[in-house]
Motif scaffolding. Structure first.
Motif, PDB file in Angstrom:
ATOM      1  N   PHE A 310       0.839  -1.209   0.000  1.00  0.00           N
ATOM      2  CA  PHE A 310       0.000   0.000   0.000  1.00  0.00           C
ATOM      3  C   PHE A 310       0.869   1.253   0.000  1.00  0.00           C
ATOM      4  CE2 PHE A 310      -3.489  -2.601   2.210  1.00  0.00           C
ATOM      5  CZ  PHE A 310      -4.072  -2.921   0.988  1.00  0.00           C
ATOM      6  N   ALA A 311       1.965   1.193   0.750  1.00  0.00           N
ATOM      7  CA  ALA A 311       2.877   2.346   0.787  1.00  0.00           C
ATOM      8  C   ALA A 311       3.493   2.585  -0.586  1.00  0.00           C
ATOM      9  CB  ALA A 311       3.964   2.115   1.835  1.00  0.00           C
ATOM     10  N   ASP A 312       3.880   1.508  -1.278  1.00  0.00           N
ATOM     11  CA  ASP A 312       4.469   1.650  -2.608  1.00  0.00           C
ATOM     12  C   ASP A 312       3.442   2.197  -3.603  1.00  0.00           C
ATOM     13  OD1 ASP A 312       6.897   0.796  -1.723  1.00  0.00           O
ATOM     14  OD2 ASP A 312       6.687  -1.260  -2.467  1.00  0.00           O
ATOM     15  N   ALA A 313       2.176   1.775  -3.450  1.00  0.00           N
ATOM     16  CA  ALA A 313       1.123   2.317  -4.324  1.00  0.00           C
ATOM     17  C   ALA A 313       0.937   3.808  -4.053  1.00  0.00           C
ATOM     18  CB  ALA A 313      -0.189   1.572  -4.097  1.00  0.00           C
ATOM     19  N   GLY A 314       1.017   4.195  -2.779  1.00  0.00           N
ATOM     20  CA  GLY A 314       0.900   5.605  -2.430  1.00  0.00           C
ATOM     21  C   GLY A 314       2.032   6.428  -3.007  1.00  0.00           C
ATOM     22  N   ARG A 315       3.248   5.881  -2.979  1.00  0.00           N
ATOM     23  CA  ARG A 315       4.397   6.600  -3.543  1.00  0.00           C
ATOM     24  C   ARG A 315       4.239   6.789  -5.046  1.00  0.00           C
ATOM     25  NH1 ARG A 315       7.093   2.795  -0.181  1.00  0.00           N
ATOM     26  NH2 ARG A 315       7.772   3.728   1.782  1.00  0.00           N
ATOM     27  N   GLY A 317       1.489   7.426  -6.371  1.00  0.00           N
ATOM     28  CA  GLY A 317       0.383   8.361  -6.572  1.00  0.00           C
ATOM     29  C   GLY A 317      -0.885   7.704  -7.042  1.00  0.00           C
ATOM     30  N   ASN A 319      -4.429   5.662  -6.146  1.00  0.00           N
ATOM     31  CA  ASN A 319      -5.413   5.389  -5.099  1.00  0.00           C
ATOM     32  C   ASN A 319      -5.983   3.983  -5.285  1.00  0.00           C
ATOM     33  OD1 ASN A 319      -7.119   6.145  -2.851  1.00  0.00           O
ATOM     34  ND2 ASN A 319      -8.812   6.156  -4.315  1.00  0.00           N
ATOM     35  N   ILE A 320      -5.899   3.165  -4.253  1.00  0.00           N
ATOM     36  CA  ILE A 320      -6.476   1.829  -4.289  1.00  0.00           C
ATOM     37  C   ILE A 320      -7.966   1.944  -3.988  1.00  0.00           C
ATOM     38  CG2 ILE A 320      -6.379  -0.512  -3.374  1.00  0.00           C
ATOM     39  CD1 ILE A 320      -3.841   0.391  -4.833  1.00  0.00           C
ATOM     40  N   GLU A 321      -8.812   1.595  -4.957  1.00  0.00           N
ATOM     41  CA  GLU A 321     -10.251   1.727  -4.781  1.00  0.00           C
ATOM     42  C   GLU A 321     -10.840   0.566  -3.986  1.00  0.00           C
ATOM     43  OE1 GLU A 321     -11.667   4.405  -5.636  1.00  0.00           O
ATOM     44  OE2 GLU A 321     -10.272   5.296  -7.054  1.00  0.00           O
ATOM     45  N   VAL A 340      -8.089  -0.554  -9.213  1.00  0.00           N
ATOM     46  CA  VAL A 340      -7.732   0.842  -9.413  1.00  0.00           C
ATOM     47  C   VAL A 340      -8.424   1.378 -10.663  1.00  0.00           C
ATOM     48  CG1 VAL A 340      -5.484   0.545  -8.302  1.00  0.00           C
ATOM     49  CG2 VAL A 340      -5.673   0.262 -10.775  1.00  0.00           C
ATOM     50  N   LEU A 348       0.573   1.821 -11.865  1.00  0.00           N
ATOM     51  CA  LEU A 348       0.786   1.040 -10.646  1.00  0.00           C
ATOM     52  C   LEU A 348       1.610  -0.208 -10.942  1.00  0.00           C
ATOM     53  CD1 LEU A 348       0.248   0.545  -7.652  1.00  0.00           C
ATOM     54  CD2 LEU A 348      -1.893  -0.568  -8.291  1.00  0.00           C
TER      55      LEU A 348
END
Length: 361
Positions: A310-315, A317, A319-321, A340, A348
């Motif tokens: 989740f942190a890597d997805a946030g980096r 940019g 958003n995980i739906e 997503v 991603l």
């Protein structure tokens, strides 16, 4: 609202109490089992001490059969300015309240459309109702002050108020809540005596269908006992569909090519009706269902892996739906399906590959 009394400190009652207490409202807790209010109080939901005088709002979180007697008792003792129940059935308790001589002007039936398989105060969460519909069923007799207190409660719990007539609510929940519970249990029951080899093949589909079959049977007996007619009506219609589906599948076994084609056509019609019905289920934030793309990532079953992905997805940019996890049988690994926006999917995938994740098509 400055004071409240919550009667029934299970999942829903304690979650309501936690939300009220978090807003600085003094909440008194009561339950037929004295251990449960003590547990809820220890969680920060309020106090298990009795109030000194009438509270602003009494929230009744007891089984449907006990709602009317509880409300009448509170009204006769003058323990609350207003009474609101959070039971999952609305028509029968209101009729029983009238039969017992209760005051409809000081009562409002409601139903927060939220819950989980676990029950009891330890399963409670003050965020349980956030963004969820909360049905209110006022009558012409409902006092404006009572309605305003109910709306304040819904606001404190960050839910979305929905006004309905009581019997219309009961028909609705028979379709969207009570029948799914029974169907989930019926499918799960087929696994009880299934061969071990078959059970080992369980994948995400059977897990999705049977998830709510883990619910407490006694609680559901109480709910279904208060709404048997509407649930039976939905099941009767389903039974007709099932009969037709069985006939279609039998036709697909026929040596007659025309019968096989007709059976396949009937099955396709059922599946397409299912597509159409599923498309009507509200999506994120109550909007129309969105079409997401899935990015599947293989992860090991070790602490911190989900947080890292989740942190890597946030980096990146993104958003995980939504997210689903499919566990691999007999392996210390699993497949995380990240839903997503389609535009974000390639971004991603590339970002996760760059950080060493194994992407599955």
């Amino acid at each position: 609202m400055r004071t409240a009394l919550v009667i029934g400190t299970g999942l829903i009652g304690t979650s309501v109490a936690l939300a009220l207490s978090a807003r600085g409202i003094r909440v008194h807790l009561q339950d037929a089992d004295p251990e449960r209010p003590r547990t809820a109080a220890a969680l920060g939901a309020g106090t298990d001490e009795s109030p000194d005088g009438p509270v602003d709002l009494a929230v009744i979180a007891v089984p449907p059969a006990h709602i009317a007697p509880t409300v009448v008792g509170l009204q006769r003792e003058g323990r609350a300015r207003a009474c609101l129940d959070v039971g999952s059935v609305k028509g029968r308790p209101r009729r029983e309240l009238v039969e017992l001589g209760g005051d409809l002007s000081r009562y409002l039936g409601s139903h927060p459309m939220a819950g989980r398989e676990r029950s009891g105060p330890l399963a409670a969460d003050e965020t349980l109702f956030e963004g969820r519909p909360w049905v209110l069923t006022p009558t012409p007799e409902t006092d404006t002050e009572v309605l305003n207190l109910a709306l304040e409660l819904v606001s404190v719990c960050r839910a979305v108020p929905v006004v309905m007539e009581a019997d219309a609510h009961d028909r609705a929940v028979a379709l969207v809540s009570h029948t799914p519970q029974l169907l989930s249990s019926l499918v799960a029951a087929r696994l009880e005596d299934a061969d071990d080899a078959a059970v080992r093949l369980c994948g995400q589909g059977i897990r999705d269908v049977t998830r709510i079959a883990a619910s407490e049977p006694r609680m559901w007996i109480e709910i279904l006992s208060a709404n048997p007619g509407p649930v039976a009506d939905v099941l009767a219609a389903l039974a007709a569909d099932l009969d037709g589906t069985v006939r279609a599948l039998r036709a697909m076994e026929s040596a007659d090519e025309a019968k096989r084609a007709a059976g396949a056509s009937d099955i396709e019609a059922v599946l397409r009706r299912g597509n159409a019905g599923r498309d009507r289920v509200p999506g994120k934030h109550g909007a129309a269902p969105a079409e997401y793309e899935t990015v599947a990532v293989l992860i090991s079953d070790t602490p911190g892996e989900l947080a890292r992905i989740f942190a890597d997805a946030g980096r990146a940019g993104v958003n995980i739906e939504d997210v689903r996890i499919e566990h691999a049988t007999a392996r210390q690994a699993g497949l995380v399906q990240l839903m997503v926006d389609p535009v974000a999917a390639p971004v991603l995938s590339a970002a996760l590959r760059e950080r060493g994740w194994s992407i599955r098509q």
